[in-house]
Design a protein around this motif. Structure first.
Motif, PDB file in Angstrom:
ATOM      1  N   THR A 222      32.328  81.247  23.435  1.00 58.22           N
ATOM      2  CA  THR A 222      33.757  81.899  23.395  1.00 58.22           C
ATOM      3  C   THR A 222      34.516  82.136  24.614  1.00 58.22           C
ATOM      4  N   ARG A 223      34.778  80.942  25.160  1.00 58.54           N
ATOM      5  CA  ARG A 223      35.414  80.726  26.430  1.00 58.54           C
ATOM      6  C   ARG A 223      36.848  80.144  25.952  1.00 58.54           C
ATOM      7  N   GLU A 224      37.419  80.067  24.698  1.00 55.83           N
ATOM      8  CA  GLU A 224      38.549  79.635  24.660  1.00 55.83           C
ATOM      9  C   GLU A 224      39.828  80.150  25.143  1.00 55.83           C
ATOM     10  N   ASP A 225      39.753  81.731  25.074  1.00 55.20           N
ATOM     11  CA  ASP A 225      40.891  82.442  25.959  1.00 55.20           C
ATOM     12  C   ASP A 225      41.224  82.318  27.366  1.00 55.20           C
ATOM     13  N   THR A 226      39.999  82.364  27.955  1.00 53.77           N
ATOM     14  CA  THR A 226      39.715  82.333  29.428  1.00 53.77           C
ATOM     15  C   THR A 226      40.375  80.729  29.738  1.00 53.77           C
ATOM     16  N   GLU A 227      39.914  79.666  28.937  1.00 51.16           N
ATOM     17  CA  GLU A 227      40.323  78.337  29.472  1.00 51.16           C
ATOM     18  C   GLU A 227      41.810  78.246  29.222  1.00 51.16           C
ATOM     19  N   TYR A 228      42.299  78.779  28.148  1.00 51.16           N
ATOM     20  CA  TYR A 228      43.662  78.931  27.710  1.00 51.16           C
ATOM     21  C   TYR A 228      44.481  79.419  28.751  1.00 51.16           C
ATOM     22  N   LYS A 229      43.975  80.299  29.234  1.00 47.33           N
ATOM     23  CA  LYS A 229      44.975  80.883  30.616  1.00 47.33           C
ATOM     24  C   LYS A 229      44.836  80.204  31.686  1.00 47.33           C
ATOM     25  N   HIS A 230      43.464  79.620  32.026  1.00 53.03           N
ATOM     26  CA  HIS A 230      43.491  78.551  33.129  1.00 53.03           C
ATOM     27  C   HIS A 230      44.447  77.534  32.601  1.00 53.03           C
ATOM     28  N   PHE A 231      44.587  77.008  31.736  1.00 46.72           N
ATOM     29  CA  PHE A 231      45.486  75.764  31.394  1.00 46.72           C
ATOM     30  C   PHE A 231      46.705  76.029  31.485  1.00 46.72           C
ATOM     31  N   LYS A 232      47.405  77.185  31.060  1.00 43.68           N
ATOM     32  CA  LYS A 232      48.616  77.624  31.051  1.00 43.68           C
ATOM     33  C   LYS A 232      48.840  77.915  32.824  1.00 43.68           C
ATOM     34  N   ALA A 233      48.243  78.222  33.681  1.00 44.20           N
ATOM     35  CA  ALA A 233      48.189  78.207  34.956  1.00 44.20           C
ATOM     36  C   ALA A 233      48.641  76.763  35.636  1.00 44.20           C
ATOM     37  N   ILE A 234      47.523  75.861  35.226  1.00 43.99           N
ATOM     38  CA  ILE A 234      47.885  74.416  35.623  1.00 43.99           C
ATOM     39  C   ILE A 234      49.149  73.692  35.284  1.00 43.99           C
ATOM     40  N   ASN A 235      49.166  74.027  33.766  1.00 45.38           N
ATOM     41  CA  ASN A 235      50.556  73.480  33.389  1.00 45.38           C
ATOM     42  C   ASN A 235      51.752  74.123  33.924  1.00 45.38           C
ATOM     43  N   GLU A 236      51.689  75.409  34.330  1.00 43.91           N
ATOM     44  CA  GLU A 236      52.958  76.029  34.940  1.00 43.91           C
ATOM     45  C   GLU A 236      53.316  75.389  36.367  1.00 43.91           C
ATOM     46  N   ARG A 237      52.308  75.186  37.026  1.00 44.56           N
ATOM     47  CA  ARG A 237      52.170  74.553  38.279  1.00 44.56           C
ATOM     48  C   ARG A 237      52.856  73.049  38.062  1.00 44.56           C
ATOM     49  N   HIS A 238      52.417  72.337  37.220  1.00 43.09           N
ATOM     50  CA  HIS A 238      52.915  70.986  36.878  1.00 43.09           C
ATOM     51  C   HIS A 238      54.504  71.224  36.296  1.00 43.09           C
ATOM     52  N   LYS A 239      54.792  72.261  35.734  1.00 47.32           N
ATOM     53  CA  LYS A 239      56.256  72.533  35.013  1.00 47.32           C
ATOM     54  C   LYS A 239      56.917  72.489  36.591  1.00 47.32           C
ATOM     55  N   LYS A 240      56.450  73.429  37.496  1.00 46.05           N
ATOM     56  CA  LYS A 240      57.229  73.742  38.551  1.00 46.05           C
ATOM     57  C   LYS A 240      57.441  72.607  39.561  1.00 46.05           C
ATOM     58  N   GLY A 241      56.363  71.793  39.607  1.00 54.42           N
ATOM     59  CA  GLY A 241      56.586  70.624  40.311  1.00 54.42           C
ATOM     60  C   GLY A 241      57.703  69.653  40.005  1.00 54.42           C
ATOM     61  N   TRP A 242      57.926  69.300  38.420  1.00 58.85           N
ATOM     62  CA  TRP A 242      58.875  68.642  37.950  1.00 58.85           C
ATOM     63  C   TRP A 242      60.198  69.262  38.103  1.00 58.85           C
ATOM     64  N   LEU A 243      60.230  70.699  38.001  1.00 59.02           N
ATOM     65  CA  LEU A 243      61.430  71.340  38.065  1.00 59.02           C
ATOM     66  C   LEU A 243      62.032  71.123  39.532  1.00 59.02           C
ATOM     67  N   LYS A 244      61.453  71.065  40.621  1.00 59.84           N
ATOM     68  CA  LYS A 244      62.055  71.014  41.791  1.00 59.84           C
ATOM     69  C   LYS A 244      62.721  69.442  41.576  1.00 59.84           C
ATOM     70  N   THR A 245      62.153  68.548  41.238  1.00 57.67           N
ATOM     71  CA  THR A 245      62.936  67.107  41.018  1.00 57.67           C
ATOM     72  C   THR A 245      64.003  67.244  40.117  1.00 57.67           C
ATOM     73  N   VAL A 246      64.008  68.211  38.936  1.00 56.89           N
ATOM     74  CA  VAL A 246      65.306  68.288  38.284  1.00 56.89           C
ATOM     75  C   VAL A 246      66.212  69.054  38.936  1.00 56.89           C
ATOM     76  N   TRP A 247      65.771  69.972  39.759  1.00 53.85           N
ATOM     77  CA  TRP A 247      66.921  70.828  40.904  1.00 53.85           C
ATOM     78  C   TRP A 247      67.472  69.926  41.743  1.00 53.85           C
ATOM     79  N   TYR A 248      66.668  68.881  42.305  1.00 51.26           N
ATOM     80  CA  TYR A 248      67.287  68.134  43.338  1.00 51.26           C
ATOM     81  C   TYR A 248      68.199  66.992  42.687  1.00 51.26           C
TER      82      TYR A 248
END
Length: 588
Positions: A222-248
């Motif tokens: 029953t680690r679904e919620d925990t892994e979901y939170k981990h995935f959201k964190a990694i995905n957020e970092r991925h989004k922030k990386g792309w947003l830097k390119t969009v900003w520039y």
């Protein structure tokens, strides 16, 4: 100094990429010629229009006007034709180069030591083999040639500008340093942003691949919620990386567009005044410059955009070549071809460590005679499976020698050595393919008739025939359509059809049902007859008939002998182990 070093490394990397173009030199030259012609054709159109306006339209003269129309039409036809050639063959060249690099990478990975995979993320390696490769293809399809085309277009257009009207050209050129400076700053920050993006993509791929593979464990605990939170964190970092390119991008492109518009305004203002007051600038000049200014500034803007693509490709190439340059292959300098082993196996004072200074095998010495069935027993972590890994040369030993038929295994070629040793592992891996292909592993020397006969010999033909499509039944990824016992039977048959000189059963009956175990035990008796066999087992009842039993503990051999001999040893390791298992079976 760091920047200089970094640039030199990038230059050497670029040269290395160009090495892969050599087999396609004709296509490369064709694309290069197309680029040159496109730049010339593009710059000629404003010049022809300027001539038509000044010589015919302004003077309202019809004579000589029609040839300008024909020339303009011809330029458009040629430009479209060479644009088609350029786009198709630059993309074709990129995909061809990537095909060669990908083949080289995969071939290199196939020969890595197991130690490399012990310490590497599967998701990261998948990213290198697939996603990063597409970024490298973009270097040629959308990056390198596009940058060269736009740069050449700027040079030709600038030359035509000077030829038509040097005063108006001076106004245009005064605005260029601002855009060039902005472009340089933009490229610097975009490179950092893309390196961050590539890192986060690798992390994301690795995380998803591992969680999808281990989904059953996640749901069991029953680690679904925990892994979901981990995935959201990694995905957020991925989004922030792309947003830097969009900003520039959102900062640079408006600046470049505004610079072009201001330049057109200045040219129109100065050229108009000059035409009215001094008559040194013509209507044709102004029209040509209004056409050419975007042709000068837009390529500059596009160069920055394509440079992003180029940078992403270079970052990806750096990562791919890092894998290709990794020296983690077993030394395959053996010249002897092992067509058939007699089967004598000797370990002489073998010492081995997976991790430096953490010894797993401590000066192991053992002797297996040809045709013997030798069992190796001991607690988990005693070093049993390590012996098998070393026999197949999946790892290099730290000290000692391993001999087969009195010859050091290093003197045999790896392919011939491993082709004579068949291994049935506890953790059976099946590919998403048919049962037949999982047995033969697409070896053309093993026919379906041979597989069927082998299955009949060991008693698993009826089980396979009962499945939909029989031997052509697709077991799906990792063999999920079969039970663990059925997967073990397929693995056993896979080893049997190769007709090995030496057979290794590594916990081959530890996770199967009683019926499957009976089938495997029957097959074991058949396949081990007259053949050197090594059986690793926790369940001692399966190895009672072994010619010799080797007992291991903490990387050392503590006892050797037959089953009956070892039971006679007072307070012996094997005797205690057997009695504990025997009592458990009685109580069960």
């Amino acid at each position: 100094m760091d920047n200089t070093k970094k640039n030199s490394i990038d230059l050497s990397l670029f040269k290395r990429l160009l090495e892969y173009i050599k087999p396609y030199n004709k296509v490369f030259i064709g694309v290069f010629i197309s680029v040159v012609l496109l730049a010339i054709f593009g710059a000629l159109r404003p010049y022809i229009l300027q001539q038509a306006i000044d010589n015919n339209i302004s003077t309202k003269t019809l004579e000589g006007f029609f040839p300008y129309i024909l020339v303009m039409l011809a330029l458009l036809v040629f430009e479209v034709s060479f644009q088609l050639i350029f786009i198709y063959y630059s993309g074709w060249l990129g995909q061809s180069v990537v095909k060669d690099i990908r083949v080289k990478l995969f071939n290199h990975m196939l020969r890595f030591k197991m130690k490399y995979y012990d310490n590497s993320s599967v998701g990261v390696l998948i990213t290198r083999s697939v996603t990063d490769m597409e970024r490298i293809a973009d270097i040629f399809g959308e990056g390198l040639f596009m940058i060269f085309r736009d740069s050449l277009t700027m040079v030709v257009v600038a030359g035509v500008m000077v030829f038509i009207n040097w005063k108006l050209s001076l106004i245009v050129f005064l605005m260029l340093p601002l855009v060039l400076y902005a472009t340089r700053i933009f490229q610097k920050y975009m490179k950092k942003a893309f390196e961050e993006v590539r890192t986060e993509i690798s992390n994301l791929n690795s995380f998803v691949q591992e969680r999808v593979t281990g989904m059953k464990i996640l749901q069991l605990f029953t680690r679904e919620d925990t892994e979901y939170k981990h995935f959201k964190a990694i995905n957020e970092r991925h989004k922030k990386g792309w947003l830097k390119t969009v900003w520039y991008n959102s900062i640079f492109f408006p600046i470049a567009e505004l610079s072009g518009s201001i330049t057109i305004g200045l040219v129109a203002w100065y050229g108009g005044l000059d035409a009215v007051m001094h008559n040194s600038s013509s209507l044709g000049d102004l029209t040509a410059f209004v056409m050419m200014i975007p042709m000068l500034f837009r390529p500059l803007r596009q160069i920055a955009d394509k440079f992003n693509t180029f940078q992403m490709g270079m970052v990806a190439a750096t990562r791919v070549f890092k894998v290709i340059d990794t020296k983690s292959q077993i030394d395959d300098t053996g010249t002897l071809i092992a067509n058939q082993f007699k089967g004598d196996i000797i370990f002489k004072n073998v010492r081995f460590s997976y991790i430096e200074n953490e010894v797993v095998l401590k000066d192991i010495s053992l002797d297996v005679k040809a045709g013997q069935t030798v069992a190796i027993v001991g607690a988990t972590g005693a070093g049993k499976s390590t012996i098998i890994n070393l026999l197949n040369r999946f790892y290099e030993i730290d000290k000692g020698k391993i001999l087969i038929d009195s010859k050091d295994i290093k003197t045999f070629s790896l392919v011939s050595l491993r082709s004579q040793i068949a291994v049935v592992l506890q953790d059976v891996f099946l590919f998403a393919d048919t049962i037949l292909n999982n047995i033969t592993l697409n070896n053309p020397d093993i026919t379906e008739a041979q597989v069927i006969q082998a299955a009949k010999d060991i008693g698993v033909h009826d089980f396979i025939s009962s499945l939909p499509n029989g031997y052509n039944y697709n077991v799906k990824e990792r063999g999920v359509m079969l039970s663990s016992g059925q997967r073990q039977l397929i693995s056993f048959l896979r080893a049997y059809v190769t007709n090995p000189s030496i057979l290794v059963l590594d916990e081959a009956t530890s996770s199967v049902d009683s019926y499957s175990e009976q089938l495997i035990q029957t097959a074991t008796d058949k396949i081990t007859k007259g053949r050197t066999s090594i059986v690793i087992a926790h369940r001692l009842a399966t190895i009672i008939k072994a010619d010799k039993i080797i007992v291991m503990d903490a990387g050392e051999i503590v006892e050797q002998g037959t089953h009956s001999e070892l039971l006679k040893t007072e307070n012996g390791y094997y005797k205690n182990l057997y009695e504990v298992q025997f009592m458990k079976e009685i109580s069960a």
